[in-house]
Write an enzyme that holds these catalytic residues in place. Structure first.
Site, mmCIF file in Angstrom:
data_model
loop_
_atom_site.group_PDB
_atom_site.id
_atom_site.type_symbol
_atom_site.label_atom_id
_atom_site.label_comp_id
_atom_site.label_asym_id
_atom_site.label_seq_id
_atom_site.Cartn_x
_atom_site.Cartn_y
_atom_site.Cartn_z
ATOM 1 N N ALA A 160 -17.094 28.234 -20.312
ATOM 2 C CA ALA A 160 -17.284 29.265 -21.322
ATOM 3 C C ALA A 160 -18.731 29.722 -21.403
ATOM 4 C CB ALA A 160 -16.826 28.745 -22.676
ATOM 5 N N CYS A 161 -18.930 30.957 -21.868
ATOM 6 C CA CYS A 161 -20.204 31.497 -22.344
ATOM 7 C C CYS A 161 -21.116 32.072 -21.264
ATOM 8 C CB CYS A 161 -20.981 30.475 -23.161
ATOM 9 S SG CYS A 161 -20.021 29.745 -24.496
#
Length: 473
Positions: free
Chosen positions: A5-6
């Site tokens: 993620a991210c």
């Protein structure tokens, strides 16, 4: 929950159009629906016996009896998913964004494995941001906690104040490196080790105790010369090429369009100098991007289906919030911190500016329901994004016009409130800025509901359940 993620963007003050340090990140979770709220944690003074315990593992620690006030964006169902406060700017105007999941390779983890009940992302903001007075101090405090408790996962953390930006990569149970981003440069990172050559004689780097001996003892450096953190601790996998590297490539393509690079190049530079000054709008565009103007865009008309879905976009439906944390170095401390928060997804919805010297957030932000409730900012902006995407080719220009107008309003609004706040101090200033934030929220909601109504009426016209009597007789 936070695996894979991210995306993070860091921009030094001399590289930024407004002349202020900027750190930004998308918070991408495993599920498209992971409700969040925007709250203010009050300052604490002389409160002994404070403790914190993770809801995800057995990590726990005592907390200092004094803590600074700070806003945060935690999970609503924290008992199930963990706190994950994500980002904020404390009352000393120190910004922190945590974390971007980062993965060490099997060679290094063999000799320093992750600590199952160590400190992980779910509690990281809680135990660091309320207790630091500078970005450099944030790296030192987090480094000391990792040394004491170990790390439960690989995580990269962003810190900034009016003077410095630091990017810290924790890659094994106890080892990490942090690099100061040069004032005239930017950096983009996406779920893999990013820091490259480390200068152990420079004040622009910090590192875990014994990391050089650890690498030498276990014969972990693959290079003939130099000490490249990415090469030693990082991964070079098929997933990196299609999930991670391509995001860095696209962000750099936007900021350095004259440079020709391969989206699957595992050695894209971490530190870059842009070809022009970088605006907050540039950062917003990148955080919401999906390879526009390339064959890799999922919405593209040209190209094959394989090309459209070859790489993971930066903006996703599972981006729960995106933020740009700005500490203005040309303003008084009381109005310096601004948190540009996009709750619901940055591709189609706005980054709303909040002066962080506040004592509360608007109820539509701080009381998010686990069930759908359109009065909640999180649910409303998620819904708006979904409506735009459902008829992308018809609605994307209307949405772009709406975002452009709101950005004009937000910039003027920040200048207006800053000017009106002159002469105010202490609680009077905090109360004024709290009210001003809520007025900004109300205006944004009003304009967003106008767009919602327009899109809804147009969507009815686009229904396939229609019949033209004259045409079909």
């Amino acid at each position: 929950m936070k695996d894979d993620a991210c995306t993070s963007i860091l921009v030094g003050k001399k590289a930024a159009m407004d002349g202020n340090n900027l750190i930004a990140r998308n918070d991408d979770t495993f599920s498209p629906l992971n409700q969040q709220k925007f709250v203010v944690n009050p300052a604490v003074h002389g409160e002994k016996g404070r403790k914190i315990k993770s809801w995800l593992n057995k990590f726990k620690m005592d907390l200092p009896e004094d803590a600074y006030r700070y806003p945060a964006v935690p999970n609503v169902d924290y008992k199930k998913y963990g706190y994950y406060e994500e980002s904020g700017i404390n009352e000393k105007n120190v910004a922190m964004s945590a974390t971007e999941s980062t993965y060490g390779n099997e060679r290094t983890l063999a000799f320093d494995p992750l600590v199952v009940d160590g400190l992980d992302e779910d509690c990281m903001v809680n135990v660091v941001l309320p207790y630091i007075d500078s970005a450099r101090g944030g790296v030192k405090r987090l480094g000391a906690l990792i040394a004491k408790y170990g790390s439960a996962a690989g995580n990269s953390v962003l810190f900034s104040d009016k003077d410095e930006i630091w990017y810290m990569e924790i890659v094994t149970g106890h080892h990490w490196v942090a690099q100061r981003i040069p004032d005239d440069a930017y950096a983009i990172a996406a779920n893999r080790v990013s820091i490259q050559e480390v200068d152990f004689t420079s004040d622009d780097f910090m590192w875990s105790a014994g990391i050089q001996d650890f690498v030498a003892k276990n014969k972990l450096n693959p290079d003939l010369e130099g000490w490249n953190f990415r090469h030693i601790f990082g991964t070079f996998t098929e997933q990196d090429r299609h999930y991670n590297t391509s995001r860095v490539w696209y962000g750099q393509k936007i900021l350095n369009p004259s440079i020709d690079q391969d989206p699957e190049d595992p050695d894209l530079p971490f530190i870059r100098r842009a070809e022009k000054k970088i605006s907050k709008e540039d950062i917003e565009y990148i955080l919401g991007s999906h390879y526009q103007a390339t064959v890799y865009d999922p919405f593209a008309v040209k190209g094959s289906d394989e090309e459209h879905h070859r790489y993971r976009p930066i903006g996703l439906n599972r981006t729960q919030n995106a933020h740009i944390l700005e500490v203005r170095n040309d303003q008084a401390a009381g109005v310096a911190g601004i948190m540009w928060l996009c709750i619901g997804g940055p591709t189609f919805t706005p980054f709303v500016p909040f002066f962080t010297n506040m004592n509360d957030t608007d109820p539509s932000y701080n009381d998010t329901s686990l069930e759908y409730r359109q009065s909640d900012a999180w649910w409303f902006y998620k819904s708006l994004a979904t409506l735009v995407e459902s008829h992308y080719s018809h609605f994307v220009q209307m949405d772009a016009t709406y975002l452009t107008e709101l950005n004009r309003y937000f910039r003027a609004r920040v200048a207006e409130v800053t000017d009106q706040a002159k002469g105010l101090t202490g609680e009077e200033l905090t109360t004024f800025l709290t009210k001003a934030n809520q007025e900004t929220v109300a205006h944004c909601r009003q304009e967003s509901e106008k767009l919602w109504g327009q899109l809804f009426k147009e969507a009815i016209k686009l229904s396939k359940l229609t019949f033209n009597m004259d045409k079909n007789l």
